[in-house]
Design an enzyme around this catalytic site. Structure first.
Site, PDB file in Angstrom:
ATOM      1  N   THR A 161      34.020  21.885  33.658  1.00 29.38           N
ATOM      2  CA  THR A 161      33.435  21.591  35.087  1.00 29.38           C
ATOM      3  C   THR A 161      34.581  21.659  36.255  1.00 29.38           C
ATOM      4  O   THR A 161      35.631  20.986  35.829  1.00 29.38           O
ATOM      5  CB  THR A 161      32.596  20.484  35.243  1.00 29.38           C
ATOM      6  OG1 THR A 161      33.354  19.324  35.050  1.00 29.38           O
ATOM      7  CG2 THR A 161      31.388  20.271  34.245  1.00 29.38           C
ATOM      8  N   HIS A 162      34.395  22.150  37.256  1.00 32.98           N
ATOM      9  CA  HIS A 162      35.448  22.235  38.416  1.00 32.98           C
ATOM     10  C   HIS A 162      36.520  22.998  37.764  1.00 32.98           C
ATOM     11  O   HIS A 162      37.708  22.844  37.905  1.00 32.98           O
ATOM     12  CB  HIS A 162      35.494  20.985  38.817  1.00 32.98           C
ATOM     13  CG  HIS A 162      34.702  20.181  39.242  1.00 32.98           C
ATOM     14  ND1 HIS A 162      33.927  20.138  40.378  1.00 32.98           N
ATOM     15  CD2 HIS A 162      33.828  19.416  38.274  1.00 32.98           C
ATOM     16  CE1 HIS A 162      33.096  19.125  40.488  1.00 32.98           C
ATOM     17  NE2 HIS A 162      32.614  18.980  39.288  1.00 32.98           N
ATOM     18  N   SER A 283      50.787  48.411  32.637  1.00 32.96           N
ATOM     19  CA  SER A 283      50.978  48.700  33.895  1.00 32.96           C
ATOM     20  C   SER A 283      52.145  49.845  33.908  1.00 32.96           C
ATOM     21  O   SER A 283      52.847  50.204  32.880  1.00 32.96           O
ATOM     22  CB  SER A 283      51.889  47.229  34.245  1.00 32.96           C
ATOM     23  OG  SER A 283      52.835  47.624  35.178  1.00 32.96           O
ATOM     24  N   LYS A 289      52.912  44.707  29.823  1.00 29.97           N
ATOM     25  CA  LYS A 289      51.473  44.180  30.626  1.00 29.97           C
ATOM     26  C   LYS A 289      50.327  44.755  29.513  1.00 29.97           C
ATOM     27  O   LYS A 289      50.523  45.903  29.176  1.00 29.97           O
ATOM     28  CB  LYS A 289      51.430  44.659  31.635  1.00 29.97           C
ATOM     29  CG  LYS A 289      52.089  43.746  32.803  1.00 29.97           C
ATOM     30  CD  LYS A 289      51.878  42.507  32.904  1.00 29.97           C
ATOM     31  CE  LYS A 289      50.427  41.937  33.432  1.00 29.97           C
ATOM     32  NZ  LYS A 289      50.238  42.297  34.731  1.00 29.97           N
ATOM     33  N   GLU A 296      38.103  43.290  35.208  1.00 28.83           N
ATOM     34  CA  GLU A 296      38.245  43.052  36.828  1.00 28.83           C
ATOM     35  C   GLU A 296      36.974  43.982  37.496  1.00 28.83           C
ATOM     36  O   GLU A 296      36.763  43.701  38.487  1.00 28.83           O
ATOM     37  CB  GLU A 296      39.605  43.560  36.923  1.00 28.83           C
ATOM     38  CG  GLU A 296      40.602  42.515  36.458  1.00 28.83           C
ATOM     39  CD  GLU A 296      42.099  43.159  36.232  1.00 28.83           C
ATOM     40  OE1 GLU A 296      42.494  43.351  37.197  1.00 28.83           O
ATOM     41  OE2 GLU A 296      42.704  43.363  35.091  1.00 28.83           O
TER      42      GLU A 296
END
Ligand code: ARG
Length: 466
Positions: A161-162, A283, A289, A296
């Site tokens: 949470t948070h 990448s 990468k 995304e």
């Protein structure tokens, strides 16, 4: 057809001069509504059959029209017939080509019909199919969620949470939260279908027709559950598109939440899961990468579905009755949201199914005994302490642990009972797996509840797959 040679338009009669090509290019929708051609042909065939059944045209004319329409459909499907902007839209294109092919009978097809009720009908047919397709893709993603959850029935991760570690939960329980979101999405689609499933053909331009048409017959032939009661609403209503776009916007909202969690899970900081090479990208500069592009893009594409919803809502706002050309702006957002939803549901399912979860890393992240402070407080409640007092006692214990650096699990009974006598023996509770198994309240994260739910859902999806 009494076509004005000079203007060469099906509505050319009242015009002295030909339309400006610039105006044509601006007003034409054929560039995008060509996608409606299967629906336009289907609705036209049903219309022609009704015109014959009501003796408005002859059976011989009907047969020529139906055969001609099927031929036009084939030409459109194969790309042999390519409408251009002078056709304005798919309705005019199909009719123009039909008349070219079969002559006089073709000029009778548009009897008792307007493009206004025609386009509303075509779009409803499209939306009905789109609802079925998005629903099926949603169901497939649900099946993948169940499958991935079943692959890791005991895997524990911290629930947040948070975005702060809160309490340990089962990975399966976490994944099934998305199952329930999709279940609501599918409920909204089913609900939207009820109002999309209405025949508007027969509304004419806006006021109906003087000819003795049979709308029930057309509804039956096209598979619509009902006939609209008001011809003005029939041509002006696009609520069903707004509802569909809203349902899709929420689908994408849910997918974007899952997508964002996946981007976190596969980061080095979390390390809860690894991307499969086949579903990740590299990448151009940094050789090391491995990026979660699918996630995304799903997260990013949610935005356009909100834009599509707002575009149609705004086109409808303040629009006087009945048909206005503003309504032509409904189609591109509708098509875009449909495609976006289908692609994103499919790719999210593929990505999720390909993730390799690291059960050890997840368990390690959930192993801090402080995450079980609530369990201690609830233990005190079971021993008769009021919850607020129990919360206070446990809070002091947590502070003591943080200040001394002694984990709750390493404290002796003597140390624990200085905070409250009822804490004797409580350190045995400070185990994530045990804590999870004790969360047996309805809807809780216990393993027993998860197993029962997964069995039920597996049966549901196996039945559907058969
Ligand atoms: N292309 C139009 C649309 O998509 C079809 C209806 C046009 N009707 C008219 N009278 N201009 O909404």
């Amino acid at each position: 057809m009494a076509k004005n040679k000079k203007t060469s338009r099906s509505w050319g009669g009242r015009f002295k001069t030909a339309p400006s090509p610039r105006m044509q290019a601006f007003t034409a929708s054929i560039g995008f509504d060509i996608r409606l051609f299967p629906y336009d042909v289907r609705a036209s065939i049903a219309h022609a059959r009704m015109l014959a059944a009501t003796k408005i045209i002859s059976a011989a004319e009907r047969d020529k029209i139906v055969r001609g329409l099927r031929a036009v459909e084939k030409e459109l499907a194969s790309g042999r017939f390519k409408p251009d902007t002078s056709d304005e839209d798919i309705h005019m294109a199909v009719e123009r080509r039909l008349i070219e092919k079969i002559g006089a009978p073709g000029a009778k097809l548009h009897t008792a019909r307007s493009r206004n009720d025609q386009v509303a009908t075509d779009v409803r047919l499209f939306v009905k199919d789109a609802i079925a397709a998005v629903d099926a893709a949603g169901e497939k993603l649900q099946a993948v969620l169940v499958e991935v959850a079943s692959r890791h029935p005991r895997a524990i991760l911290p629930g947040y949470t948070h975005l702060q570690r809160a309490q340990p939960v089962l990975l399966g329980h976490h994944l099934l939260a998305y199952y329930d979101m999709l279940e609501r999405d599918r409920g909204r689609l089913a609900d939207c279908l009820v109002r999309a499933d209405v025949l508007t053909l027969g509304s004419g331009a806006l006021a109906g027709t003087t000819l003795p048409i049979d709308r029930k017959l057309v509804a039956h032939e096209l598979g619509f559950a009902r006939v609209c009661e008001n011809s003005i609403d029939g041509v002006a209503d696009r609520d069903f598109i707004v509802e569909f776009l809203a349902a899709v916007a929420l689908v994408l909202t849910h997918l974007s939440r899952l997508a964002n969690e996946i981007t976190l899970w596969v980061s080095a900081e979390f390390g809860f899961a690894m991307l499969d090479d086949a579903y990740s990208t590299g990448s151009s500069m940094m050789p090391q990468k491995k990026n979660p592009d699918i996630a995304e893009l799903v997260r990013g594409k949610s935005g356009r579905t909100y834009g599509n919803l707002i575009a149609v809502l705004t086109a409808l706002k303040g629009l006087p009755l009945a048909y206005n050309s503003d309504l032509q702006e409904d189609k591109e957002p509708l098509f875009d949201s449909t495609d976006t939803a289908l692609h994103c549901l499919e790719m999210t399912a593929a990505l999720l199914a390909s993730l390799r979860f690291d059960e050890e890393a997840m368990a390690a992240a959930a192993s801090d005994p402080l995450l079980l402070a609530t369990d201690l407080a609830e233990h005190l409640v079971a021993e008769g302490v009021a919850f607020r007092e129990a919360h206070e006692i446990t809070g002091r214990l947590v502070r003591h642990s943080l200040e001394t650096g002694v984990a709750l699990t390493d404290m002796s009974d003597a140390e624990l009972t200085t905070f409250c006598p009822a804490l004797a023996g409580a350190s045995a509770l400070l185990d994530a797996a045990r804590s999870i198994d004790r969360r047996r309240s309805a809807g809780g994260t216990s393993g027993a509840l998860l197993t029962r739910r997964l069995r039920k859902l597996e049966r549901r999806h196996a039945r559907k797959a058969r």
